[in-house]
Design an enzyme around this catalytic site. Structure first.
Site, PDB file in Angstrom:
ATOM      1  NE  ARG A 234     -32.721  15.275 -50.179  1.00  0.00           N
ATOM      2  CZ  ARG A 234     -33.733  15.530 -51.000  1.00  0.00           C
ATOM      3  NH1 ARG A 234     -33.505  16.019 -52.196  1.00  0.00           N
ATOM      4  NH2 ARG A 234     -34.975  15.307 -50.624  1.00  0.00           N
ATOM      5  CG  ASP A 258     -32.139  21.552 -58.399  1.00  0.00           C
ATOM      6  OD1 ASP A 258     -32.232  22.797 -58.499  1.00  0.00           O
ATOM      7  OD2 ASP A 258     -33.081  20.835 -58.000  1.00  0.00           O
ATOM      8  CD  GLU A 263     -30.131  21.771 -50.877  1.00  0.00           C
ATOM      9  OE1 GLU A 263     -29.612  21.693 -51.994  1.00  0.00           O
ATOM     10  OE2 GLU A 263     -31.226  21.265 -50.604  1.00  0.00           O
ATOM     11  CG  HIS A 295     -33.827  21.279 -53.420  1.00  0.00           C
ATOM     12  ND1 HIS A 295     -33.063  20.648 -52.482  1.00  0.00           N
ATOM     13  CD2 HIS A 295     -34.714  20.352 -53.846  1.00  0.00           C
ATOM     14  CE1 HIS A 295     -33.467  19.401 -52.339  1.00  0.00           C
ATOM     15  NE2 HIS A 295     -34.480  19.196 -53.164  1.00  0.00           N
TER      16      HIS A 295
HETATM   17  P1  NAI Z   1     -36.162   6.096 -55.941  1.00  0.00           P
HETATM   18  O1  NAI Z   1     -36.247   5.537 -54.575  1.00  0.00           O
HETATM   19  O2  NAI Z   1     -37.238   5.775 -56.930  1.00  0.00           O
HETATM   20  O3  NAI Z   1     -34.764   5.667 -56.600  1.00  0.00           O
HETATM   21  C1  NAI Z   1     -33.543   5.694 -55.927  1.00  0.00           C
HETATM   22  C2  NAI Z   1     -32.649   4.654 -56.562  1.00  0.00           C
HETATM   23  O4  NAI Z   1     -31.366   4.748 -55.970  1.00  0.00           O
HETATM   24  C3  NAI Z   1     -33.165   3.214 -56.326  1.00  0.00           C
HETATM   25  O5  NAI Z   1     -33.201   2.510 -57.547  1.00  0.00           O
HETATM   26  C4  NAI Z   1     -32.117   2.632 -55.381  1.00  0.00           C
HETATM   27  O6  NAI Z   1     -31.925   1.233 -55.549  1.00  0.00           O
HETATM   28  C5  NAI Z   1     -30.894   3.424 -55.800  1.00  0.00           C
HETATM   29  N1  NAI Z   1     -29.813   3.338 -54.828  1.00  0.00           N
HETATM   30  C6  NAI Z   1     -29.876   3.136 -53.491  1.00  0.00           C
HETATM   31  N2  NAI Z   1     -28.643   3.079 -52.978  1.00  0.00           N
HETATM   32  C7  NAI Z   1     -27.791   3.240 -54.005  1.00  0.00           C
HETATM   33  C8  NAI Z   1     -26.371   3.268 -54.111  1.00  0.00           C
HETATM   34  N3  NAI Z   1     -25.595   3.107 -53.038  1.00  0.00           N
HETATM   35  N4  NAI Z   1     -25.823   3.446 -55.329  1.00  0.00           N
HETATM   36  C9  NAI Z   1     -26.595   3.598 -56.428  1.00  0.00           C
HETATM   37  N5  NAI Z   1     -27.951   3.577 -56.388  1.00  0.00           N
HETATM   38  C10 NAI Z   1     -28.529   3.402 -55.199  1.00  0.00           C
HETATM   39  O7  NAI Z   1     -35.989   7.658 -55.759  1.00  0.00           O
HETATM   40  P2  NAI Z   1     -36.311   8.813 -56.814  1.00  0.00           P
HETATM   41  O8  NAI Z   1     -37.734   9.214 -56.702  1.00  0.00           O
HETATM   42  O9  NAI Z   1     -35.783   8.417 -58.145  1.00  0.00           O
HETATM   43  O10 NAI Z   1     -35.448  10.016 -56.208  1.00  0.00           O
HETATM   44  C11 NAI Z   1     -34.032   9.982 -56.185  1.00  0.00           C
HETATM   45  C12 NAI Z   1     -33.514  11.117 -55.322  1.00  0.00           C
HETATM   46  O11 NAI Z   1     -33.818  12.372 -55.946  1.00  0.00           O
HETATM   47  C13 NAI Z   1     -34.201  11.230 -53.949  1.00  0.00           C
HETATM   48  O12 NAI Z   1     -33.511  10.439 -53.004  1.00  0.00           O
HETATM   49  C14 NAI Z   1     -34.110  12.679 -53.606  1.00  0.00           C
HETATM   50  O13 NAI Z   1     -32.964  12.864 -52.782  1.00  0.00           O
HETATM   51  C15 NAI Z   1     -33.859  13.379 -54.956  1.00  0.00           C
HETATM   52  N6  NAI Z   1     -34.912  14.333 -55.312  1.00  0.00           N
HETATM   53  C16 NAI Z   1     -34.560  15.631 -55.640  1.00  0.00           C
HETATM   54  C17 NAI Z   1     -35.529  16.567 -55.989  1.00  0.00           C
HETATM   55  C18 NAI Z   1     -35.175  17.962 -56.399  1.00  0.00           C
HETATM   56  O14 NAI Z   1     -36.060  18.841 -56.355  1.00  0.00           O
HETATM   57  N7  NAI Z   1     -33.953  18.238 -56.800  1.00  0.00           N
HETATM   58  C19 NAI Z   1     -36.942  16.199 -55.980  1.00  0.00           C
HETATM   59  C20 NAI Z   1     -37.197  14.800 -55.696  1.00  0.00           C
HETATM   60  C21 NAI Z   1     -36.217  13.933 -55.343  1.00  0.00           C
END
Ligand code: NAI
Length: 329
Positions: A234, A258, A263, A295
């Protein structure tokens, strides 16, 4: 079940319509408008709305949805930082999301950005098209035997860890929880250790109060000179003005984004004829070592199919009042 689908693109219709045979109780109307306070009342008479990353699902939007009898918000994305979760709970609106569609689609784009900025592929592509076969400005570094630092090792971060291992990199990570699936090859370290040891830093944690602007001039100063930074998570994880300050300090070999703070309003729009008066992004793009995509991490055939299926599954679950891991509120 009547679903109003906001900000619909052709590719959305292509991935959702074929599933209507499977989810035959669902009727979808697609509209171009984004979900925001001014468009929320269009959902009068619908059971649910479907929205995406640039929607404004804040308190006012939710109140208008509620006033118009809409009880379900389906986010067709993983992140939900644009949803006022507390307000939704207060109003009794169910909000569901798609937490894990093809994590590889995003992780592979993260690596693509890392490689593109490292080897200046955007520059090389244009040079050869212009009959310029010189190598000026194209020198990169090997990733082999370098250190990749992955911030957030959930689904996407874990996929990125595996990709980096495939490149022969040492993989270190920082997360508030350790992912047991990665223990064979990932070493968890503190955020400061990750910043100071990594040659490639890739962000994969959610945007929350705690992670807002986690990459700022202080954290940038802790990084190695010549580091590559990739953000596919993000935009507001990175303070853009301070990133520019870091670029001017010559900290970065390359930066691949990305997602970026400005954005909203740009995502999936053609703004090529607009004059961007106060754009920080335009300033960022003036640097030769920055590449920005809009994105598109989720934009693979496999991810779109999975998003559509999970979104309609979420609608059925919400209708039955069933709670699961996809619930936001
Ligand atoms: P997820 O929920 O599986 O993993 C997120 C990880 O971040 C978890 O392991 C969590 O413990 C960790 N986390 C939480 N707070 C933290 C902190 N303060 N410091 C370090 N790690 C921390 O989520 P997923 O599916 O891996 O997605 C991650 C992010 O990717 C989403 O939040 C979303 O914003 C972004 N995303 C971007 C897309 C794109 O098209 N560019 C598409 C899908 C998701």
């Amino acid at each position: 079940m009547k679903l109003l689908f906001y900000a619909a693109k052709i590719y959305d219709k292509k991935s959702f319509n074929p599933l209507l045979e499977k989810y035959n109780e669902v009727e979808i109307d697609y509209i171009d408008h984004e979900l925001e306070p001014i468009t929320a009342a269009l959902a009068k008479g619908y059971d649910a709305v479907c929205a995406f990353v640039s929607a404004d699902v804040g308190a006012r939007t939710l109140e208008i949805l509620k006033e118009n009898g809409v009880g379900i918000v389906l986010m067709r994305c993983a992140g939900f930082n644009n949803v006022d979760v507390e307000k939704a709970k207060e109003l009794g609106i169910i909000v569901k999301r798609v937490p894990g569609y093809s994590p590889e689609s995003v992780a592979e784009l993260a690596m693509a950005l890392a490689l593109a900025v490292n080897r200046r592929l955007y520059k090389a592509y244009n040079k050869v098209r212009e009959n310029d076969y010189t190598l000026k400005g194209l020198r990169g570094v090997n990733f082999y035997q370098k250190t990749a630092g992955i911030v957030g090792t959930g689904k996407i971060g874990a996929a990125m860890c595996r990709i980096c291992r495939g490149f022969g990199m040492r993989v270190i990570a920082y997360d508030v929880y350790e992912n047991p699936d990665l223990k064979d090859f990932v070493e968890y370290v503190s955020l400061d250790e990750l910043l100071s040891q990594s040659d490639l830093i890739s962000l994969h944690c959610p945007l929350m109060d705690f992670t807002y602007h986690m990459i700022n001039i202080e954290s940038i100063k802790k990084m190695k000179d010549g580091v590559i930074l990739v953000n596919t998570s993000r935009g507001a994880l990175v303070d853009t003005n301070e990133l520019i300050e870091g670029i001017r300090l010559n900290k970065f070999l390359g930066i691949g984004l990305d997602v970026y703070e400005e954005e909203t309003g740009n995502v999936y729009e053609d703004r090529s004829d607009d004059i961007m008066e106060h754009s920080v992004t335009a300033r960022l793009l003036a640097f030769p070592n920055v590449m920005i995509t809009s994105h598109q991490g989720f934009y693979t055939l496999e991810a779109l199919a999975s998003i559509a299926d999970t979104t309609l599954f979420n609608l059925m679950e919400a209708k039955e009042g069933r709670k699961d891991g996809n619930d936001v509120a």
